[in-house]
Design a protein around this motif. Structure first.
Motif, short mmCIF file in Angstrom:
data_model
loop_
_atom_site.label_atom_id
_atom_site.label_comp_id
_atom_site.label_asym_id
_atom_site.label_seq_id
_atom_site.Cartn_x
_atom_site.Cartn_y
_atom_site.Cartn_z
N LEU A 92 0.81 -1.23 0.00
CA LEU A 92 0.00 0.00 0.00
C LEU A 92 0.84 1.27 0.00
CD1 LEU A 92 -3.04 -0.91 2.27
CD2 LEU A 92 -2.79 -1.09 -0.21
N GLY A 93 2.17 1.13 -0.14
CA GLY A 93 2.99 2.28 -0.46
C GLY A 93 3.77 2.92 0.67
N PHE A 94 3.68 2.43 1.91
CA PHE A 94 4.42 3.09 3.00
C PHE A 94 5.93 2.95 2.80
CE2 PHE A 94 6.33 2.93 7.36
CZ PHE A 94 6.14 4.27 7.67
N GLN A 95 6.41 1.74 2.55
CA GLN A 95 7.83 1.56 2.29
C GLN A 95 8.27 2.33 1.06
OE1 GLN A 95 10.15 -2.34 2.83
NE2 GLN A 95 9.69 -2.35 0.64
N ALA A 116 -2.11 -2.17 -6.13
CA ALA A 116 -1.36 -1.09 -6.78
C ALA A 116 -2.21 0.17 -6.90
CB ALA A 116 -0.88 -1.55 -8.16
N ARG A 117 -3.48 -0.01 -7.23
CA ARG A 117 -4.37 1.16 -7.34
C ARG A 117 -4.47 1.88 -6.00
NH1 ARG A 117 -9.12 2.07 -5.63
NH2 ARG A 117 -9.46 -0.10 -5.04
N ARG A 118 -4.62 1.14 -4.93
CA ARG A 118 -4.71 1.76 -3.60
C ARG A 118 -3.40 2.44 -3.22
NH1 ARG A 118 -6.42 -3.51 -0.62
NH2 ARG A 118 -6.37 -2.25 1.29
N ALA A 119 -2.28 1.83 -3.61
CA ALA A 119 -0.99 2.46 -3.33
C ALA A 119 -0.84 3.79 -4.07
CB ALA A 119 0.15 1.52 -3.72
N ARG A 120 -1.29 3.83 -5.32
CA ARG A 120 -1.23 5.08 -6.09
C ARG A 120 -2.01 6.19 -5.39
NH1 ARG A 120 -1.65 1.77 -10.88
NH2 ARG A 120 0.28 1.94 -12.10
N VAL A 121 -3.20 5.84 -4.91
CA VAL A 121 -4.02 6.82 -4.20
C VAL A 121 -3.30 7.31 -2.95
CG1 VAL A 121 -6.17 7.14 -2.91
CG2 VAL A 121 -6.21 5.94 -5.11
N ASN A 122 -2.74 6.39 -2.17
CA ASN A 122 -2.04 6.76 -0.95
C ASN A 122 -0.85 7.66 -1.23
OD1 ASN A 122 -3.81 5.18 0.54
ND2 ASN A 122 -2.44 3.41 0.60
N LEU A 123 -0.04 7.30 -2.23
CA LEU A 123 1.15 8.09 -2.54
C LEU A 123 0.76 9.48 -3.03
CD1 LEU A 123 3.15 5.24 -4.30
CD2 LEU A 123 3.81 6.36 -2.15
N ALA A 124 -0.25 9.56 -3.87
CA ALA A 124 -0.70 10.87 -4.36
C ALA A 124 -1.24 11.73 -3.23
CB ALA A 124 -1.74 10.68 -5.45
N ARG A 125 -2.01 11.13 -2.34
CA ARG A 125 -2.60 11.86 -1.22
C ARG A 125 -1.53 12.49 -0.34
NH1 ARG A 125 -5.09 7.78 1.46
NH2 ARG A 125 -7.00 8.00 0.25
N HIS A 126 -0.38 11.82 -0.25
CA HIS A 126 0.69 12.32 0.62
C HIS A 126 1.78 13.04 -0.15
CE1 HIS A 126 -1.00 10.61 4.26
NE2 HIS A 126 -1.31 9.55 3.56
N GLY A 127 1.50 13.38 -1.40
CA GLY A 127 2.40 14.23 -2.16
C GLY A 127 3.69 13.58 -2.60
N VAL A 128 3.70 12.26 -2.74
CA VAL A 128 4.91 11.55 -3.18
C VAL A 128 4.91 11.52 -4.70
CG1 VAL A 128 6.23 9.41 -3.05
CG2 VAL A 128 4.85 10.16 -1.08
#
Length: 223
Positions: A92-95, A116-128
């Motif tokens: 989910l993108g934390f690492q 992968a879709r959920r990871a994209r959302v998480n990364l975008a939400r946190h400005g990565v």
């Protein structure tokens, strides 16, 4: 969303203290953990555990890597901020977000499209922004973006798949759990002119199996 995250029991500093207790000493890494809200990278029903040093379930039979183990693996890469990094297993993108804070850019590959879709959302939400996320068979790496200065593999196999070896730049590092899945040694390697040289054992651990053409199975994966 910010209000929900802020209401999670525990604080990032609790997680940092757990990492220090586990032997993690890289100050840049500890600051990245302190300033990257893990609660924003776990399912809503798992947020109570976000700042505990435990893996959490993310669906489809998958769990996150325990934060202290993830940190030890990242520390083994010896990142200084200039590296082009490959991550096999986005979750989910934390690492992924931690790697993005510590390197110049990250290519991350995840075999499960929904995760992968959920990871994209998480990364975008946190400005990565310095992450390229692919869906596909991570056992073969991402050859069109190679070579990499560092490779982090978040799944187990008895050896490093040949395509991943080939994609590490000479002098670069690779960290992978080596074993059958469920009982591994996480090993840090360095690429030499003749292949990978084992530097040290990072930790013992239990990981899911690396699946794919160069892993434990050869099913069809989306490109």
């Amino acid at each position: 969303m910010n209000q929900a995250v802020n209401s999670v029991p525990g604080e990032p500093d609790d997680l940092v203290r757990a990492l220090v207790a586990a032997g993690v000493g890289d100050e840049r890494l500890l600051e990245a953990v302190r300033t990257t809200p893990r609660a924003g990278f776990v399912p809503a029903d798992q947020r109570a555990a976000a700042y505990r040093d435990v893996p959490v379930a993310i669906g489809q039979g998958q769990v996150t890597t325990q934060p202290s183990l993830s940190a030890m693996m990242i520390e083994g890469l010896g990142l200084d901020g200039s590296e082009h990094v490959l991550e096999v297993g986005t979750g989910l993108g934390f690492q992924t977000a931690l790697l993005a804070r510590l390197a110049a850019d990250v290519v991350s590959i995840e075999m499960r499209p929904d995760i992968a879709r959920r990871a994209r959302v998480n990364l975008a939400r946190h400005g990565v922004r310095n992450v390229e996320l692919r869906v596909g068979d991570g056992s073969g790496g991402v050859p069109d973006r190679a070579p990499y200065d560092a490779v982090l593999v978040s799944a187990a196999f008895p050896e490093v798949p040949a395509p991943l070896v080939a994609q590490v730049r000479p002098g670069g590092r690779l960290v992978q759990p080596i074993g059958p899945g469920g009982d591994e040694l996480v090993v840090c390697f360095e690429r030499s002119a003749s292949g990978l040289a084992r530097l040290r054992v990072v930790a013992s651990a239990c990981f899911v199996r690396l699946q794919g053409r160069y892993g434990f199975s050869s099913g069809e994966f989306p490109s």
